[in-house]
Design an enzyme around this catalytic site. Structure first.
Site, PDB file in Angstrom:
ATOM      1  N   ALA A  84     -10.512 -22.096 -65.755  1.00 53.82           N
ATOM      2  CA  ALA A  84     -11.767 -21.939 -65.261  1.00 53.82           C
ATOM      3  C   ALA A  84     -12.233 -22.041 -66.983  1.00 53.82           C
ATOM      4  O   ALA A  84     -12.117 -22.394 -67.566  1.00 53.82           O
ATOM      5  CB  ALA A  84     -11.848 -20.046 -65.701  1.00 53.82           C
ATOM      6  N   VAL A  85     -13.536 -23.246 -67.124  1.00 52.36           N
ATOM      7  CA  VAL A  85     -14.281 -23.254 -67.914  1.00 52.36           C
ATOM      8  C   VAL A  85     -16.090 -22.317 -68.073  1.00 52.36           C
ATOM      9  O   VAL A  85     -16.275 -23.063 -66.922  1.00 52.36           O
ATOM     10  CB  VAL A  85     -14.532 -25.015 -68.329  1.00 52.36           C
ATOM     11  CG1 VAL A  85     -15.120 -25.073 -69.943  1.00 52.36           C
ATOM     12  CG2 VAL A  85     -13.220 -25.645 -67.920  1.00 52.36           C
ATOM     13  N   THR A  90     -21.558 -23.828 -77.765  1.00 56.15           N
ATOM     14  CA  THR A  90     -21.179 -24.877 -78.202  1.00 56.15           C
ATOM     15  C   THR A  90     -21.460 -25.895 -76.533  1.00 56.15           C
ATOM     16  O   THR A  90     -21.027 -25.585 -76.197  1.00 56.15           O
ATOM     17  CB  THR A  90     -20.305 -24.896 -79.084  1.00 56.15           C
ATOM     18  OG1 THR A  90     -18.968 -25.326 -78.163  1.00 56.15           O
ATOM     19  CG2 THR A  90     -20.269 -23.593 -80.108  1.00 56.15           C
ATOM     20  N   HIS A  92     -19.088 -27.869 -76.453  1.00 54.27           N
ATOM     21  CA  HIS A  92     -17.208 -27.401 -76.054  1.00 54.27           C
ATOM     22  C   HIS A  92     -17.248 -27.273 -74.821  1.00 54.27           C
ATOM     23  O   HIS A  92     -16.117 -27.777 -73.912  1.00 54.27           O
ATOM     24  CB  HIS A  92     -16.510 -25.953 -76.672  1.00 54.27           C
ATOM     25  CG  HIS A  92     -15.239 -26.524 -76.313  1.00 54.27           C
ATOM     26  ND1 HIS A  92     -14.644 -26.606 -77.086  1.00 54.27           N
ATOM     27  CD2 HIS A  92     -14.101 -25.604 -75.979  1.00 54.27           C
ATOM     28  CE1 HIS A  92     -12.843 -27.011 -76.763  1.00 54.27           C
ATOM     29  NE2 HIS A  92     -13.164 -25.560 -75.818  1.00 54.27           N
ATOM     30  N   ARG A 131     -16.468 -16.868 -57.663  1.00 58.01           N
ATOM     31  CA  ARG A 131     -15.367 -18.921 -57.340  1.00 58.01           C
ATOM     32  C   ARG A 131     -13.809 -18.656 -57.215  1.00 58.01           C
ATOM     33  O   ARG A 131     -13.591 -18.740 -56.646  1.00 58.01           O
ATOM     34  CB  ARG A 131     -15.625 -19.411 -58.119  1.00 58.01           C
ATOM     35  CG  ARG A 131     -17.474 -20.295 -57.642  1.00 58.01           C
ATOM     36  CD  ARG A 131     -18.255 -20.941 -58.821  1.00 58.01           C
ATOM     37  NE  ARG A 131     -19.511 -21.099 -58.804  1.00 58.01           N
ATOM     38  CZ  ARG A 131     -20.603 -20.415 -58.910  1.00 58.01           C
ATOM     39  NH1 ARG A 131     -20.128 -19.087 -59.367  1.00 58.01           N
ATOM     40  NH2 ARG A 131     -21.546 -20.590 -58.765  1.00 58.01           N
TER      41      ARG A 131
END
Length: 161
Positions: A84-85, A90, A92, A131
């Site tokens: 998971a991102v 930022t 990133h 999700r």
């Protein structure tokens, strides 16, 4: 979010019998990743595919290398990658999610080992939870297990033909 009629179809129950599937998972955002992993297990169980290997890495950026190492091991016919991102303050988020996706794609093309892509890249934790739902709900990990099996069956068809 894709509705049920917009997501890819499932292979028939039991279609993965005889397939060995490895799971590569990031440990960052553990609550979400655990929910995705439960979805992968449901999908593999439904399709009768064997859960052949587990590899854990610190984050999603490290997933492609682990997938490449597992693909070269001879232990798996397919893989599912999960992580998971979640967007922060930022850039990133963009760097990690883009690099992970490109790296996983490169591993598939280089090795011919199908990889179900179960990384959620979302704006917030609420979207991540939506999700990674439980049985009967939307779970990207479960969908990725279906994709890994479907692509393995396709690969077998062309390799044996």
């Amino acid at each position: 979010m894709a509705s049920g009629d917009q997501r890819a179809g499932r292979p028939p129950a039991g279609a993965g019998a005889g397939l060995r599937v490895g799971i590569v998972r990031a440990t960052w955002n553990p609550e979400i990743v655990d929910r995705l992993a439960a979805g992968v297990e449901r999908g593999l169980d439904e399709l009768a595919a064997a859960h052949a290997a587990d590899v854990t890495v610190p984050g999603c950026f490290e997933i492609p290398l682990a997938a490449r190492l597992l693909a070269g091991s001879g232990q798996v016919d397919a893989m599912v990658v999960i992580g998971a991102v979640i967007r922060g303050e930022t850039t990133h988020y963009e760097l990690v999610s883009g690099a992970a996706a490109q790296g996983v794609l490169a591993v598939q093309l280089e090795t011919g080992i199908p990889i179900g892509f179960g990384l959620v890249t979302v704006e917030n934790e609420e979207q991540a939870r939506a999700r990674s739902e439980g049985p009967g709900g939307h779970n990207v990990g479960e969908d990725a297990a279906y994709v890994a099996v479907a692509m393995s069956l396709l690969a077998r068809e062309f390799q044996s033909g």
